[in-house]
Design a protein around this motif. Structure first.
Motif, PDB file in Angstrom:
ATOM      1  N   TYR A  28       0.829  -1.213   0.000  1.00  0.00           N
ATOM      2  CA  TYR A  28       0.000   0.000   0.000  1.00  0.00           C
ATOM      3  C   TYR A  28       0.863   1.263   0.000  1.00  0.00           C
ATOM      4  CZ  TYR A  28      -3.444  -3.451   1.463  1.00  0.00           C
ATOM      5  OH  TYR A  28      -4.232  -4.573   1.530  1.00  0.00           O
ATOM      6  N   GLY A  29       2.023   1.140  -0.607  1.00  0.00           N
ATOM      7  CA  GLY A  29       2.884   2.312  -0.708  1.00  0.00           C
ATOM      8  C   GLY A  29       3.896   2.152  -1.820  1.00  0.00           C
ATOM      9  N   TYR A  30       4.808   3.095  -1.907  1.00  0.00           N
ATOM     10  CA  TYR A  30       5.827   3.050  -2.939  1.00  0.00           C
ATOM     11  C   TYR A  30       7.044   3.846  -2.476  1.00  0.00           C
ATOM     12  CZ  TYR A  30       3.882   7.657  -4.083  1.00  0.00           C
ATOM     13  OH  TYR A  30       3.430   8.943  -4.018  1.00  0.00           O
ATOM     14  N   ASP A  36      12.919   7.323  -0.303  1.00  0.00           N
ATOM     15  CA  ASP A  36      11.866   7.873   0.560  1.00  0.00           C
ATOM     16  C   ASP A  36      10.622   7.005   0.460  1.00  0.00           C
ATOM     17  OD1 ASP A  36      13.425  10.120   1.323  1.00  0.00           O
ATOM     18  OD2 ASP A  36      12.945  11.070  -0.602  1.00  0.00           O
ATOM     19  N   TYR A  37       9.992   6.767   1.633  1.00  0.00           N
ATOM     20  CA  TYR A  37       8.768   5.969   1.685  1.00  0.00           C
ATOM     21  C   TYR A  37       7.561   6.869   1.446  1.00  0.00           C
ATOM     22  CZ  TYR A  37      11.220   1.902   3.603  1.00  0.00           C
ATOM     23  OH  TYR A  37      12.048   0.815   3.784  1.00  0.00           O
ATOM     24  N   GLU A  96       1.599   7.471 -13.057  1.00  0.00           N
ATOM     25  CA  GLU A  96       2.317   6.795 -11.970  1.00  0.00           C
ATOM     26  C   GLU A  96       1.403   5.805 -11.258  1.00  0.00           C
ATOM     27  OE1 GLU A  96       4.815   8.034  -7.930  1.00  0.00           O
ATOM     28  OE2 GLU A  96       4.374   9.550  -9.458  1.00  0.00           O
ATOM     29  N   GLU A  97       0.139   6.200 -11.037  1.00  0.00           N
ATOM     30  CA  GLU A  97      -0.797   5.297 -10.373  1.00  0.00           C
ATOM     31  C   GLU A  97      -1.092   4.079 -11.246  1.00  0.00           C
ATOM     32  OE1 GLU A  97      -3.702   7.820  -7.492  1.00  0.00           O
ATOM     33  OE2 GLU A  97      -3.900   8.268  -9.625  1.00  0.00           O
ATOM     34  N   ARG A  98      -1.144   4.264 -12.556  1.00  0.00           N
ATOM     35  CA  ARG A  98      -1.380   3.126 -13.447  1.00  0.00           C
ATOM     36  C   ARG A  98      -0.224   2.129 -13.373  1.00  0.00           C
ATOM     37  NH1 ARG A  98      -3.043   7.288 -17.152  1.00  0.00           N
ATOM     38  NH2 ARG A  98      -5.328   7.365 -17.345  1.00  0.00           N
ATOM     39  N   GLU A  99       0.999   2.655 -13.313  1.00  0.00           N
ATOM     40  CA  GLU A  99       2.165   1.764 -13.224  1.00  0.00           C
ATOM     41  C   GLU A  99       2.146   0.968 -11.922  1.00  0.00           C
ATOM     42  OE1 GLU A  99       5.630   4.154 -13.685  1.00  0.00           O
ATOM     43  OE2 GLU A  99       5.246   4.635 -15.796  1.00  0.00           O
ATOM     44  N   ARG A 100       1.828   1.626 -10.826  1.00  0.00           N
ATOM     45  CA  ARG A 100       1.777   0.912  -9.542  1.00  0.00           C
ATOM     46  C   ARG A 100       0.631  -0.096  -9.529  1.00  0.00           C
ATOM     47  NH1 ARG A 100       2.811   6.059  -7.280  1.00  0.00           N
ATOM     48  NH2 ARG A 100       0.677   6.212  -6.471  1.00  0.00           N
TER      49      ARG A 100
END
Length: 442
Positions: A249-251, A266-267, A429-433
């Motif tokens: 739930y993060g990147y 960086d988290y 970026e959200e699509r890649e994740r």
């Protein structure tokens, strides 16, 4: 005399003898002296004589002598002489030593001769260090006064010598993927030439070299274009930590190459999740990450707030909202949609969507986020702000800025809802994740 002696034949014979005797008494007789002329000689040659008196006589009157010279000598004068009545020979001769012309010196070499430039003398050629004979190694002065063969040359056939510096290893500076590497030029020398052409094939010293092995080559040529070469390796090491995994739930956002020495990661947590632990970690020289892994935990939603703005501010730029409204809990559309929403709960979470339910009418109207109930003033505020009716089933989709993006008045399959969100609400970026975690819900 008797009758037998007076035949005509006898008379004629006696008469011839008498006449011959008388004639011989009148003519004087020549005297043959064995040394009428001085005995001929020829230094460095040979005299061959023929006398009328025979082979034993070499200087009697009329003797003829043939003159010839030894090998390497040339006859000057008469080749044939005769002893005259004057007691002199009809001519003179002598043998002169024959010579070839002086050989020219050859550049970068020399020669030595066994008998100078005389016939049969052999001259041997040698070259200076770094040169070799190209052609005959020797020439001989021939009987005709000419040299055998052709004049050789000293050709520079030995390549120059070159020695490259040793291979070297350089560790990249913190946060860099390259390193500046320097070295001294190779040592070069040549036995023949002092002027050499040194050529670098590859990157110049003192410049940035990339990670890994970089082959540096040098070539050197002498004036005769003889070539020598050498090579060495410049190896740049980028010290790396293991790849740091992103939190669930993060990147992560990392500097430099992500896991090299000096890189900082960086988290970040997805919308609706909060970071628990360190905010960043650094890759150290020892190839270990500083600190301990952080994690993303569900954000704590305060449902007991008194105003709509206080509620919406908690989701601003973090989560999208799907507000579902129905006249009551037994509404068929609501029940069907609720079944599909429950199955799609994981997919909504991956897309940062929080579900708010508004059910019924006052005074029994309820509003909730999962199991947390909303204040009645907040419920009314949501209906007023987004104009949500209590009389029929509907859904309103809000983006992360709280903007009304789409409305639905009939139940919607999860695939259709996800398709709309993926196409119109997610950034790149959200699509890649999402692609990286798409199998998570399976």
């Amino acid at each position: 005399p008797s009758k037998s002696l007076c035949t005509p034949l006898v008379v004629i014979t006696l008469l011839h003898k008498a006449l011959t005797h008388i004639h011989s008494q009148k003519k004087p007789r020549l005297h043959f002296h064995p040394h009428w002329c001085h005995s001929p000689s020829l230094t460095n040659g040979e005299v061959t004589c023929h006398s009328p008196r025979g082979g034993a006589y070499r200087s009697t009157l009329g003797t003829r002598c043939e003159m010839s010279c030894d090998r390497g000598y040339r006859l000057l004068g008469r080749s044939s002489i005769q002893c005259l009545a004057s007691r002199r020979w009809s001519g003179t001769a002598f043998c002169r030593r024959m010579r070839c012309h002086v050989l020219n010196l050859i550049p970068h070499g020399r020669y030595t001769c066994t008998q100078g430039f005389a016939v049969d003398s052999r001259c041997d050629f040698t070259c200076d260090p770094g040169y070799r004979i190209d052609g005959e190694h020797s020439r001989t002065c021939q009987h005709g006064g000419s040299w055998s063969g052709a004049q050789p040359v000293c050709a520079d056939t030995d390549p120059p010598k070159i020695k490259c510096p040793p291979s070297r290893l350089k560790v990249a500076e913190p946060g860099k993927l390259t390193a500046v590497v320097t070295w001294d030029p190779p040592a070069v020398k040549d036995t023949a030439d002092k002027s050499l052409d040194l050529i670098l094939v590859g990157q110049e010293p003192g410049t940035e070299f990339k990670e890994g092995a970089n082959i540096i080559r040098y070539k050197v040529y002498d004036l005769a274009r003889n070539r020598a070469a050498c090579k060495f390796i410049v190896r740049v090491e980028v010290r790396r930590c293991s790849v740091l995994p992103a939190p669930l739930y993060g990147y992560l956002t990392c500097s430099s190459d992500g896991n090299n020495y000096g890189a900082t990661c960086d988290y970040h947590c997805d919308g609706g999740y909060e970071l628990k632990g360190v905010s960043s970690r650094v890759c150290t020289f020892s190839r270990n990450w500083e600190g301990t892994p952080a994690e993303c935990v569900p954000m704590e939603i305060k449902s007991d707030v008194k105003t709509v703005s206080a509620l919406l501010d908690q989701f601003y730029e973090k989560r999208r909202l799907l507000i579902m409204s129905a006249p009551n809990i037994s509404d068929s559309d609501y029940q069907l949609q609720n079944i599909m929403i429950q199955k799609a709960d994981c997919g909504l979470d991956l897309r940062h969507v929080t579900l708010i339910e508004l059910l019924g009418s006052p005074p029994r109207e309820t509003g909730r986020i999962k199991e947390s109930l909303l204040n009645s003033e907040v419920i009314e505020g949501l209906r007023q702000v987004f104009r949500i009716s209590r009389s029929y089933f509907s859904m309103v989709l809000l983006d992360k800025l709280g903007m009304d993006r789409e409305r639905f008045i009939t139940p919607l399959a999860s695939e259709e809802l996800f398709s709309y969100i993926d196409s119109f609400l997610l950034d790149e970026e959200e699509r890649e994740r999402l692609e990286l975690h798409r199998d998570f819900c399976d």
